[in-house]
Write a protein that holds these residues in place. Structure first.
Motif, PDB file in Angstrom:
ATOM      1  N   VAL A   1       0.898  -1.238  -0.492  1.00 14.17           N
ATOM      2  CA  VAL A   1      -0.156  -0.413   0.044  1.00 14.17           C
ATOM      3  C   VAL A   1       0.943   1.077   0.153  1.00 14.17           C
ATOM      4  O   VAL A   1       0.297   1.853  -0.376  1.00 14.17           O
ATOM      5  N   VAL A   2       1.770   1.804   1.110  1.00 13.81           N
ATOM      6  CA  VAL A   2       3.096   2.471   0.816  1.00 13.81           C
ATOM      7  C   VAL A   2       3.639   2.745  -0.148  1.00 13.81           C
ATOM      8  O   VAL A   2       3.755   4.066  -1.395  1.00 13.81           O
ATOM      9  N   ALA A   3       3.709   1.758  -1.376  1.00 13.51           N
ATOM     10  CA  ALA A   3       4.869   1.701  -2.634  1.00 13.51           C
ATOM     11  C   ALA A   3       3.577   2.395  -3.112  1.00 13.51           C
ATOM     12  O   ALA A   3       3.552   2.763  -4.181  1.00 13.51           O
ATOM     13  N   ASP A   4       2.191   1.572  -3.471  1.00  8.37           N
ATOM     14  CA  ASP A   4       1.300   2.532  -4.129  1.00  8.37           C
ATOM     15  C   ASP A   4       0.859   4.008  -4.118  1.00  8.37           C
ATOM     16  O   ASP A   4       1.448   5.059  -5.127  1.00  8.37           O
ATOM     17  N   LEU A   5       1.307   4.780  -3.108  1.00  8.24           N
ATOM     18  CA  LEU A   5       1.678   5.905  -2.080  1.00  8.24           C
ATOM     19  C   LEU A   5       2.133   6.695  -2.719  1.00  8.24           C
ATOM     20  O   LEU A   5       2.227   7.451  -3.703  1.00  8.24           O
ATOM     21  N   LEU A   6       3.504   5.341  -2.443  1.00 10.24           N
ATOM     22  CA  LEU A   6       4.799   6.108  -3.391  1.00 10.24           C
ATOM     23  C   LEU A   6       5.452   6.300  -4.502  1.00 10.24           C
ATOM     24  O   LEU A   6       5.586   7.567  -4.900  1.00 10.24           O
ATOM     25  N   ARG A   7       4.058   5.405  -5.512  1.00 10.05           N
ATOM     26  CA  ARG A   7       3.749   6.194  -6.995  1.00 10.05           C
ATOM     27  C   ARG A   7       3.358   6.939  -7.423  1.00 10.05           C
ATOM     28  O   ARG A   7       4.024   7.997  -8.346  1.00 10.05           O
ATOM     29  N   ARG A   8       2.437   7.251  -6.752  1.00 15.67           N
ATOM     30  CA  ARG A   8       1.151   8.645  -6.454  1.00 15.67           C
ATOM     31  C   ARG A   8       2.251   9.457  -6.270  1.00 15.67           C
ATOM     32  O   ARG A   8       1.920  10.374  -7.170  1.00 15.67           O
TER      33      ARG A   8
ATOM     34  N   LEU B   1      -0.278   9.562   3.753  1.00 18.60           N
ATOM     35  CA  LEU B   1       1.307   8.857   4.142  1.00 18.60           C
ATOM     36  C   LEU B   1       1.699   8.586   5.445  1.00 18.60           C
ATOM     37  O   LEU B   1       2.021   7.680   5.844  1.00 18.60           O
ATOM     38  N   ALA B   2       1.588   9.727   5.586  1.00 21.06           N
ATOM     39  CA  ALA B   2       1.739   9.769   7.449  1.00 21.06           C
ATOM     40  C   ALA B   2       1.238   9.589   8.501  1.00 21.06           C
ATOM     41  O   ALA B   2       1.242   8.030   9.184  1.00 21.06           O
ATOM     42  N   ALA B   3      -0.049   8.926   8.345  1.00 25.64           N
ATOM     43  CA  ALA B   3      -1.263   8.416   9.219  1.00 25.64           C
ATOM     44  C   ALA B   3      -0.715   6.974   8.636  1.00 25.64           C
ATOM     45  O   ALA B   3      -0.811   6.344   9.666  1.00 25.64           O
ATOM     46  N   LEU B   4      -0.622   6.165   7.388  1.00 27.01           N
ATOM     47  CA  LEU B   4      -0.714   5.319   7.019  1.00 27.01           C
ATOM     48  C   LEU B   4       0.987   4.467   7.676  1.00 27.01           C
ATOM     49  O   LEU B   4       1.257   3.660   8.431  1.00 27.01           O
ATOM     50  N   LEU B   5       2.453   5.636   7.734  1.00 25.24           N
ATOM     51  CA  LEU B   5       2.868   5.559   8.415  1.00 25.24           C
ATOM     52  C   LEU B   5       3.345   4.859   9.923  1.00 25.24           C
ATOM     53  O   LEU B   5       3.641   4.288  10.149  1.00 25.24           O
TER      54      LEU B   5
END
Length: 165
Positions: free
Chosen positions: A96-103, A124-128
């Motif tokens: 999921v984080v990788a998808d956010l990083l791609r966006r 991303l901050a909330a998820l991390l």
């Protein structure tokens, strides 16, 4: 980055290094988000420096998660099989984080304005925060029992002077 050392000169346990890495990543993300709040030249969007900081942060986070998936998580799955469900959850978070990083990378490539990037970084901050807290709670003790190269097992080592929160 160099391995973290305690004042006595001994290598720091891997679980503690994980906390240090997470602390450093949290700080870098907070700096990045704060820099988006700083007024720049109106209408210019993200500065070159901000884009470079964002790309660097995203690359470090990706290296860390890739390192965990290919290193520490595999070793833990073999040595502590009861952690396999936790490791599977954490690996799913990594995707999921990788998808956010791609966006985020796509937004940077499209010369998006700071608001769009900020919205993704806030998510991303909330998820991390949730991910790091869970990972630390579930894995630190097991990681502290492992020996090995932190770069191979955790993807990166904390920068010198990083202090766990």
């Amino acid at each position: 980055m160099h391995p973290s050392h305690s004042p006595s000169g001994r290598l720091t346990a891997l679980g503690i290094q994980l906390i240090e890495i997470h602390h450093w990543l949290r700080e870098e993300l907070a700096k990045l988000r704060a820099s988006l709040d700083s007024p720049g030249d109106p209408g210019t969007g993200l500065t070159r420096e901000l884009r470079a900081h964002c790309v660097g942060f995203c690359a470090a986070l990706h290296r860390h998660h890739t390192g965990e998936d290919g290193g520490a998580f595999q070793v833990l799955a073999e040595q502590v099989p009861e952690l396999r469900p936790v490791l599977a959850e954490l690996s799913a978070d990594h995707r999921v984080v990788a998808d956010l990083l791609r966006r985020i990378d796509a937004l940077l490539g499209d010369a998006a304005d700071g608001r769009s990037v900020r919205a993704e970084l806030d998510g991303l901050a909330a998820l991390l925060e949730s991910h790091f807290t869970y990972e630390e709670r579930k894995l630190v003790a097991a990681l502290n029992q492992l020996a090995g190269d932190p770069v191979q097992l955790l993807g990166v080592t904390p920068p010198t002077g990083a202090v766990p929160s």
